[in-house]
Scaffold this motif. Sequence first.
Motif: not given
Length: 151
Positions: A32-42, A69-76
């Motif tokens: 009964n409330f709004p929600f958003e979906i944030i999907v982070h494709d790395d 466009k570049e994998n962020q997990y591997s950066k930091e």
Amino acid sequence: MSNPVVSIICLAYNHENYIREALDGFVMQKTNFPFEIIVHDDASTDSTAAIIKEYEVKFPHIFRPIYQKENQYSKERGRVTRIVFQAAKGKYIAMCEGDDYWIDPLKLQRQVDFLEKNLDYFACQHSRKVLFESGEYKLENFHAHIFTQCI
């Protein structure tokens, strides 16, 4: 979209075999409330980003994907977490990895109802079923682990 009460955060990397179930679990939520979906494709190298795009097109009012466009997990270490938490607009955060999924369409509603009625709590969690590729599973109960504010 009005301000979301919940931001669903999903981290994905090469989850093409699982991501549809995760996204279906998000869009089936009855609230009964709004929600958003944030999907982070790395910067997946499989079709994960294309699958996320399908849902973005079908549900543009709730999907706010982030495509790297570049994998962020591997950066930091910690970079991906910062990126998604900065993007979140909800009062509450619900986390679900791209290779996990929800089966209860009232999950978010129940958790928000609990937190709104119990202001001395800052987080909650639920039991989970861990399903292995072999088809076997184990149930992990977390009912005793409810978080109260630290003083």
